[in-house]
Design a protein around this motif. Structure first.
Motif, PDB file in Angstrom:
ATOM      1  N   ASP A 212       0.750  -1.120  -0.160  1.00  0.00           N
ATOM      2  CA  ASP A 212      -0.134   0.048  -0.118  1.00  0.00           C
ATOM      3  C   ASP A 212       0.902   1.239   0.008  1.00  0.00           C
ATOM      4  O   ASP A 212       1.832   1.135   0.156  1.00  0.00           O
ATOM      5  N   LYS A 214       0.638   4.663   1.988  1.00  0.00           N
ATOM      6  CA  LYS A 214      -0.430   5.170   3.083  1.00  0.00           C
ATOM      7  C   LYS A 214      -0.327   6.808   3.076  1.00  0.00           C
ATOM      8  O   LYS A 214      -1.453   7.373   3.163  1.00  0.00           O
ATOM      9  N   GLY A 226      -6.416   6.341   4.272  1.00  0.00           N
ATOM     10  CA  GLY A 226      -6.658   4.918   4.103  1.00  0.00           C
ATOM     11  C   GLY A 226      -5.849   4.324   3.155  1.00  0.00           C
ATOM     12  O   GLY A 226      -5.689   2.996   3.160  1.00  0.00           O
ATOM     13  N   TYR A 268      -5.372  -9.734   7.521  1.00  0.00           N
ATOM     14  CA  TYR A 268      -4.533  -8.959   6.948  1.00  0.00           C
ATOM     15  C   TYR A 268      -3.561  -8.735   7.807  1.00  0.00           C
ATOM     16  O   TYR A 268      -3.942  -8.010   8.933  1.00  0.00           O
ATOM     17  N   ASN A 284      -5.528  -6.421  10.346  1.00  0.00           N
ATOM     18  CA  ASN A 284      -6.940  -6.117   9.549  1.00  0.00           C
ATOM     19  C   ASN A 284      -7.783  -7.360   9.559  1.00  0.00           C
ATOM     20  O   ASN A 284      -6.987  -8.459   9.216  1.00  0.00           O
ATOM     21  N   ARG A 286     -10.267  -8.062   7.639  1.00  0.00           N
ATOM     22  CA  ARG A 286     -10.989  -8.012   6.364  1.00  0.00           C
ATOM     23  C   ARG A 286     -10.023  -7.762   5.250  1.00  0.00           C
ATOM     24  O   ARG A 286      -8.772  -7.457   5.323  1.00  0.00           O
ATOM     25  N   GLY A 288      -7.709  -5.374   2.616  1.00  0.00           N
ATOM     26  CA  GLY A 288      -7.369  -4.189   2.752  1.00  0.00           C
ATOM     27  C   GLY A 288      -8.126  -3.205   1.568  1.00  0.00           C
ATOM     28  O   GLY A 288      -8.292  -3.939   0.496  1.00  0.00           O
ATOM     29  N   ASP A 289      -8.179  -2.139   1.727  1.00  0.00           N
ATOM     30  CA  ASP A 289      -8.394  -1.236   0.627  1.00  0.00           C
ATOM     31  C   ASP A 289      -7.478  -0.023   0.605  1.00  0.00           C
ATOM     32  O   ASP A 289      -7.447   0.870   1.501  1.00  0.00           O
ATOM     33  N   PRO A 290      -6.678   0.031  -0.442  1.00  0.00           N
ATOM     34  CA  PRO A 290      -7.081  -0.718  -1.886  1.00  0.00           C
ATOM     35  C   PRO A 290      -6.372  -1.988  -2.203  1.00  0.00           C
ATOM     36  O   PRO A 290      -6.405  -2.312  -3.218  1.00  0.00           O
TER      37      PRO A 290
END
Ligand code: AMP
Ligand code: GLY
Length: 425
Positions: A212, A214, A226, A268, A284, A286, A288-290
């Protein structure tokens, strides 16, 4: 089968996009969804933390599977509520979602199970936290215990900044009850990476690696967001899957089971690759986004088959296949994000970009007003592309970014550069 996807970000658009390709799916709903999901899934005007509303909807519509995108409803216990009502739902229960919901729990858990992480102390008394900070010196990291939309972590360059963060979190209660406790943690220098896995609580199957970006500006400058873009695979950890599975993912899933908190769903791990080895920064509970956007782009296996196997405790019998090459997602954001920003800017140029197997624009903060698409959030779009390698994926994505316009559009121009540099040395 009828599917309900809960959430409204780029991740949820990517989930809807992937699920729509499953021959097993008859109809998709997205609550509340965004301007992009609207084309593939019927929008449901229920917010993602309105658990009673979602439960009622799923019951009435006879939803065959509900997939939870964001952490909020997971930490509130949406999975327990759906399970108790006999409704199939994908994600960890409340007592397992605590891995993201409480940093104090997670740090203690990591210590109990010998999983590598930064040294730390946790405090419920700000005076003791400040004493500890003064003893340790800077740089040092202060973290609010609970969920704070990614803003509850302060990487302090000097002692005074760390001290004022403690007061901001614990006395001014900037993040509400999330600040009843803090973790004060050793600063780790290194490069970050994201590692996700599917698990049914016993079997753990890794996804491909990702990274990612950040901070809001190029060169990792400015405040944390995010996530401004992501790519897969991430050369910094690409060859360390076995090690990450053995030292982090499997011990975590096993440890949670031993503690009576069986973990099912996507796990995650945010990792820091330091000179003294890999360390867990956070979990996390769930996708990740993105990160989900480029990762789901590479997933060949039907996601519904994977999720069903997880719900039925038979993930060990599933083979998960990935496309070769690389994928990348470049986030286009509103000017001012992650601080204050204006909404309702008209988005143009998307009709010039026909969706294809190797290029797709996922929406996050968008909505339709009549036949006009307008911005409605900080992160607006996630332009996602794949290619034979990272360079070709980046070319495709940035070419599309250049053709999309809205007033104040902001994006990083250096997504994936760390990956390219590592490939080239
Ligand atoms: P977290 O939510 O705990 O992952 O923290 C958010 C961000 O703060 C991370 O993605 C890192 O960029 C940074 N961060 C967190 N913990 C540390 C640490 N111990 N040392 C350096 N940076 C950190
Ligand atoms: N991209 C980081 C996250 O989803 O929290």
């Amino acid at each position: 089968m009828k599917i309900l996807v809960v959430g409204s970000g780029g991740r949820e658009h990517a989930l809807v996009w992937k699920i729509a390709q499953s021959p097993r799916v008859k109809k998709i709903y997205c609550a509340p969804g965004n301007g992009g999901t609207a084309g593939l899934a019927e929008p449901v005007p229920i917010q993602s933390d309105d658990i009673d509303g979602l439960l009622d909807f799923a019951r009435k519509q006879k939803i065959g599977l509900t997939i939870i995108g964001p952490e909020g409803p997971l930490t509130l216990g949406i999975v327990d509520r759906f399970e108790n009502a006999g409704l199939p739902v994908f994600g960890p229960r409340k007592n397992a979602a605590i891995l993201e919901g409480s940093k104090v729990f997670t740090k203690e858990f990591l210590r109990r199970h010998g999983i590598p992480t930064a040294d730390y102390m946790s405090f419920t008394d700000p005076v003791l936290a400040v004493q500890y900070i003064r003893k340790k010196g800077a740089p040092i990291v202060v973290k609010a215990d609970g969920l704070a939309s990614g803003k509850g972590v302060i990487v302090a360059e000097n002692v005074e900044e760390a001290v004022s963060s403690v007061y901001m979190i614990m006395e001014q209660k900037k993040f509400g009850s999330a600040g009843e406790a803090v973790v004060v943690e050793e600063y780790l220098a290194g490069e970050e990476a994201s590692f996700m896995a599917f698990t049914d609580g016993k079997t753990v199957i890794p996804m491909v690696s990702s990274q990612d970006h950040k901070q809001v500006h190029d060169g990792d400058r400015g405040p944390n967001t995010g996530g401004m873009g992501a790519y897969t695979p991430a050369p910094v950890i690409q060859d360390r899957t076995g090690e990450i599975m053995e030292t982090v993912m499997i011990p975590t899933v096993r440890g949670m089971a031993e503690e009576g908190r069986p973990y099912k769903g996507v796990l995650y791990a945010g990792l820091m690759v330091t000179r003294r080895g890999l360390k867990v920064l956070e979990f996390n509970v769930r996708f990740g986004d993105p990160e989900a956007q480029p990762i789901l782009f590479r997933l060949k296996t039907d996601l519904i088959d994977i999720i069903e196997a997880i719900l039925q405790d038979r993930l060990s019998g599933v083979r998960i296949e990935w496309k070769d090459g690389a994928s990348v997602c470049v986030v286009m954001a509103s000017e001012g994000y992650p601080g204050a920003y204006e909404k309702r800017k008209i988005v143009s140029g998307l009709d010039q970009i026909p969706g294809s197997e190797d290029l797709f624009v996922f929406h996050a903060g968008t909505r339709w007003v009549g036949d006009k698409l307008i911005t409605s959030g900080g992160r607006v779009l996630g332009v996602t592309a794949s290619g034979m390698n990272l360079a070709s994926a980046l070319n495709k994505a940035y070419d599309a970014v250049g053709r999309i316009a809205f007033k104040g559009k902001h994006f990083r121009t250096d997504i994936g550069q760390k990956g390219l540099r590592r490939q080239n040395y």
